[in-house]
Design a protein around this motif. Structure first.
Motif, PDB file in Angstrom:
ATOM      1  N   SER A  95       0.838  -1.035  -0.178  1.00  0.00           N
ATOM      2  CA  SER A  95      -0.085   0.134   0.048  1.00  0.00           C
ATOM      3  C   SER A  95       0.855   1.130   0.149  1.00  0.00           C
ATOM      4  CB  SER A  95      -0.938   0.075   1.353  1.00  0.00           C
ATOM      5  OG  SER A  95      -2.025  -0.678   1.039  1.00  0.00           O
TER       6      SER A  95
ATOM      7  N   ALA B 142       1.800   4.366   1.636  1.00  0.00           N
ATOM      8  CA  ALA B 142       1.436   4.745   2.998  1.00  0.00           C
ATOM      9  C   ALA B 142       1.630   6.163   2.946  1.00  0.00           C
ATOM     10  CB  ALA B 142       2.185   4.226   4.078  1.00  0.00           C
TER      11      ALA B 142
ATOM     12  N   ARG C 246      -4.767   5.093   6.735  1.00  0.00           N
ATOM     13  CA  ARG C 246      -4.127   4.206   6.006  1.00  0.00           C
ATOM     14  C   ARG C 246      -3.074   3.510   6.995  1.00  0.00           C
ATOM     15  NH1 ARG C 246      -3.060   3.062   0.415  1.00  0.00           N
ATOM     16  NH2 ARG C 246      -5.380   3.937   0.283  1.00  0.00           N
ATOM     17  N   LEU C 247      -2.155   4.314   7.707  1.00  0.00           N
ATOM     18  CA  LEU C 247      -1.436   3.751   8.500  1.00  0.00           C
ATOM     19  C   LEU C 247      -1.777   3.054   9.529  1.00  0.00           C
ATOM     20  CD1 LEU C 247       1.292   6.713   8.777  1.00  0.00           C
ATOM     21  CD2 LEU C 247       1.791   4.298   8.131  1.00  0.00           C
TER      22      LEU C 247
END
Lengths: 590, 590
Positions: free
Chosen positions: A486, A488, A542-543
């Motif tokens: 992903s 990040a 997201r993190l």
């Protein structure tokens, strides 16, 4: 406080103390002369016993309790009777023998209970409508605690390095670049609008011009896009900018931050510096600029073999400048039936626009078998198998197409097969950088260049001349942080030279007049002593999702919106009073 | 990094080291064969000497430097020659003898310089238009550093106490209560609007219902009001909420936070608990609910004397239920000429709606003199003087009017005279609480009650019945933090009982249907096990202003807006593309 202790606090050493707890009735068991209640709060659960110690009035109250009622209980901490100790619970060695209970509030029968998990959970719409009940679930509470701890540690780390957090405006100017703005009508200047920020990009650059040297902000950002599953109309980013730096300096700060988070949140030691890969290498090896490096199964190029082979589809592709590339799924030959392969093929064609999917299974002895095998010489099959490093039982998947299409299709296949074949441990974390992105991407439909990152990105010094001669080859001082496949976060060194900025605007088809209209204040600021500077923005939602091992971005946000950008709890957006619109000087179009 | 050290870092112990610095040319002095540059960054200034050590090419570059150019300088740290040491500067013992210089960026001649202060500063509009230059001023940099440190410490403190920071939505639902909302048109649901939050009030209450127990947020809030001098359309508050608490618990947390800030930011020891005063007492003694307690000069009530005196104006007021109250300005008799007193009177009449201002000067021997003195018996004048505790040279100012008018007028007078007579040290800090506010205020014009704080405020338990019998007498569990005569924050214990909430809505003239429409999700949440809870919101812009001893809220904000809610740097709000409005389904009304 209405309590002396929380529900997660009492241990053997408290035995004999008189305590008062407050919380929610989690479970309720009636054993006739004795009532057992597990009392719950954010910190844990404590077993309360209403028995002989309890006053008659309080026993009567206790007998009316139901799940999710809110109570205040006073009693004495005691060891649990032998055989009833629960070592899975931090408070499992003790119980509180109630003397009195106060009913602080009742609850209707809730549509679901905080103890429900997995399959028992109701649909997401119900959870979002009753978000205050959903947020009582320990999983949600752990996630919001994780989020708090991660953001706190990021701020602490940046503070130690001398970064200042500066709040930039939410009511800004619309600069229709990239995504669609959310607009806010102005009442005082009717017919004019503010825009909510898509990011604080221009403000943080201005702060560098103003000499702030090191800036961070946990910044709310807004994009009025049609929402994909993992997008929200408002999201939070850790926004960071530094002066007098090159790429390595910004990346070094972020690496230190990730190492701190990994250690303090997950107990992991990150080896620094993180691995780096160029954009071109990432596209060659993984077909994507945010590859999942938790497993191998890299893309193998067969274009040179294809050119020599007899299979028309491969040879035609290779000869017309297209590419023939594939994956070797280890030991997967037996796992995919003809039907499953047909399904994979349909998916590849429909979702990624590939013309088809070729495949081979590697037999005992190493020969490749498939209906299309008859189109290849035995020697060519041997060379293909060798190119893949294939072993008996492997499954080879090949796409012949335009480079971009092979990238998309094989990225999709690799991601899917990696999960299906369990090629990695989902709890593993892998951090890396992808660097040297192209400055520009060509938009066929509009016959123009667009910025890969944003129009303020600086080219590599050695590529400066390519801006004039071959912009498509020009590489940016850009870096993306990639975690488990992903993106990040993404950052760049910015342009600090006003002429270079004008030149890049020109390449992007932004006329000088337009540039002045949209970014005039930045162009002007660059003329008054702008330092070299660069930064990054990390997606915090997201993190948290990645660190928490969660599936949905909505589970990382206290009050998320649906894909229709609706808050099911409050009903926002809603209709407003016509007076409000009149004051703003706007009307709803019929 | 393009530098080895910052411009505030080098000391005697670095002498002999080769260093590279980056920064802005602050001053430039040409002594022919030697050029002196003060190089500036956020951390300080360092003297650079271009002399014999410097290469010819670099000397040539150096001779083209002008203020605000950005450079990178490499050279050797040396002691300054005897007699040129500057002990006012942290780097004043050393200089850097340049070997080479790199011009990183030029600057146009700026419209003003960062070194300008006080009277030399240009008008605020110019400062706001070139905010990136204004923000280079050391005073502005110190303020934003102060802001960062204050917010960081507030967060650290709350974190230590187990508070979770939870981000609540910016795109919420419009609840036309209190101030005017900023609206955001929805594209996906045309004709519907989001509202930007006036505060996260409802969300934080929902978080308490959800069991989060201790919440904080540094929250951006929005009010579309006609701006007063110290208001901004967007502002930042420290928002805090706790469960299972009473007033003392919330106040205790805030007191601890203020003590921490006072100590770590200002080096002051706050004596805790902070003094408290009821609302009624504050109005009696100071005429205002946020009194400046750095000085005395309290309001003195003369109504009983007025009733007995011969002066018609006083007696009539007292007899009709109005009040006669005044201030004794110590030693001020000689300071106010007849003309000055006339000016004070005009101000009191025009700005506060008082009917007039009576006054006496206290003569040697203690007699009161004034044109109106002839209307009083000598004995009455003696008693009035005695009531004020007046001494020779004092100046007495008296207002006879409705209670509210005497409050406003005397509050205004006290504030003005306190400053003019220098009755306090402006750098002194005084923290206190005002508590027990009325639940409701009567709005004459609309013939209804309005909430003094907000409609979610709980009455004192002992006043619960007054809701039915005499709402005006009902006192709230409310508390305002007051610093130096400014309301720095306000909080309340909230209603957690759904029926009580309905009852209060009813008193405020909000019909059940309307309540459901606006606050339905809160009313529903209260039925599913809401704990007792309360909190506070502290105005961060205001706190920074008070701690920094600043005059203007705009100096505490990086990118503030004018009173017309305009950002002079970016030009926001601005016109937008008709396509944007079409997509939103709105039109500008003609």
């Amino acid at each position: 406080m209405l309590r002396t202790h929380s529900c997660g606090e009492l241990r053997s050493e408290h035995v004999g103390q008189r305590v008062t707890l407050c919380g929610w009735v989690d479970t309720y068991r009636d054993h006739g002369r004795t009532l057992f209640v597990d009392l719950r709060d954010r910190y844990g659960k404590t077993q309360i016993v209403f028995g002989p110690d309890c006053s008659a009035a309080s026993f009567e109250t206790a007998s009316t309790l139901r799940p999710e009622f809110v109570v205040q209980v006073t009693g004495n901490v005691a060891h649990r009777p032998e055989g009833t100790v629960n070592l899975k619970l931090s408070t499992g060695e003790i119980e509180v023998r109630a003397e009195s209970v106060e009913l602080l509030n009742r609850s209707l029968v809730p549509p679901f209970y905080p103890s429900q998990t997995g399959e028992e959970l109701p649909g997401e719409d119900l959870r979002l409508k009753y978000r205050y009940l959903d947020l009582r679930r320990p999983e949600m509470q752990q996630t919001l605690l994780l989020r708090h701890r991660m953001i706190k540690r990021m701020r602490d780390y940046a503070d130690e390095l001398g970064f200042l957090e500066v709040e930039t405006p939410m009511l800004g100017r619309s600069t229709p670049e990239g995504a669609r703005d959310y607009l806010v009508p102005s009442r005082i200047q009717q017919g004019c609008f503010y825009a909510l920020p898509q990011s604080p990009q221009l403000y943080k650059q201005i702060l560098m011009v103003a000499g702030y040297d090191r800036y961070i902000q946990v910044a709310r950002c807004f994009r009025d896009e049609d929402l994909r599953a993992d997008r929200q109309p408002e999201f939070t980013q850790l926004d960071l900018e530094m002066s007098f730096v090159g790429m390595d300096d910004v990346m070094g700060v972020v690496e230190g931050m990730m190492a701190r988070l990994a250690k303090e949140i997950l107990g992991l030691e990150l080896a620094l510096p993180l691995p780096r890969m160029t954009y071109d290498e990432a596209m060659e090896r993984f077909g994507h600029d945010a590859p999942d490096l938790r497993f191998g199964m890299e893309i193998v190029d067969l274009t040179d073999l294809a050119r020599e082979c007899d299979f028309r589809v491969f040879r035609a592709a290779a000869e017309s400048g297209q590419r023939v590339r594939g994956l070797c799924a280890p030991g997967a030959a037996g796992r995919y039936s003809r039907k499953a392969i047909d399904e994979l093929t349909t998916w590849i064609v429909q979702d990624f626009g590939a013309k088809g999917l070729a495949w081979f299974k590697v037999e005992q002895g190493g020969t490749l078998s498939a209906p299309i095998a008859k189109n290849f010489s035995a020697e060519m099959l041997r060379r293909i198998g060798q190119r893949f490093g294939a072993a008996p039982g492997d499954f080879l998947l090949i796409v012949a197409d335009r480079f971009e299409t092979t990238c998309k299709a094989l990225y999709g296949l690799r991601k899917r097969l990696g999960a299906e074949l369990k090629l990695y441990d989902p709890s593993q974390m892998h951090f890396s950088w992808v660097v040297e992105f192209p400055m520009f991407a060509w938009v066929e439909a509009e016959n123009c260049w667009t910025a890969m990152h944003h129009p303020f990105t600086a080219p590599r010094p050695q590529d400066r001349e390519l801006l004039k001669t071959d912009p498509g080859k020009c590489r940016a001082q850009a870096y993306d942080l990639v975690i488990n496949g992903s993106e990040a976060g993404g950052g760049t060194i910015r342009i600090h030279d006003q002429r270079l900025q004008q030149e890049v605007f020109g390449l992007l088809g932004i006329a000088p007049e337009q540039a002045r209209e949209r970014f005039g204040f930045l162009l002007e600021a660059l003329q008054f002593g702008a330092p070299p500077h660069g930064g990054i923005a990390l997606g915090i939602d997201r993190l948290v999702m990645l660190f928490g091992g969660l599936e949905s971005i909505r589970d990382c946000i206290a009050f998320p919106k649906t894909q229709r950008a609706t808050d099911l709890m409050t009903g926002a957006p809603g209709e407003v009073d016509p007076v409000q619109l009149r004051e703003l000087g706007i009307r709803i179009a019929k």
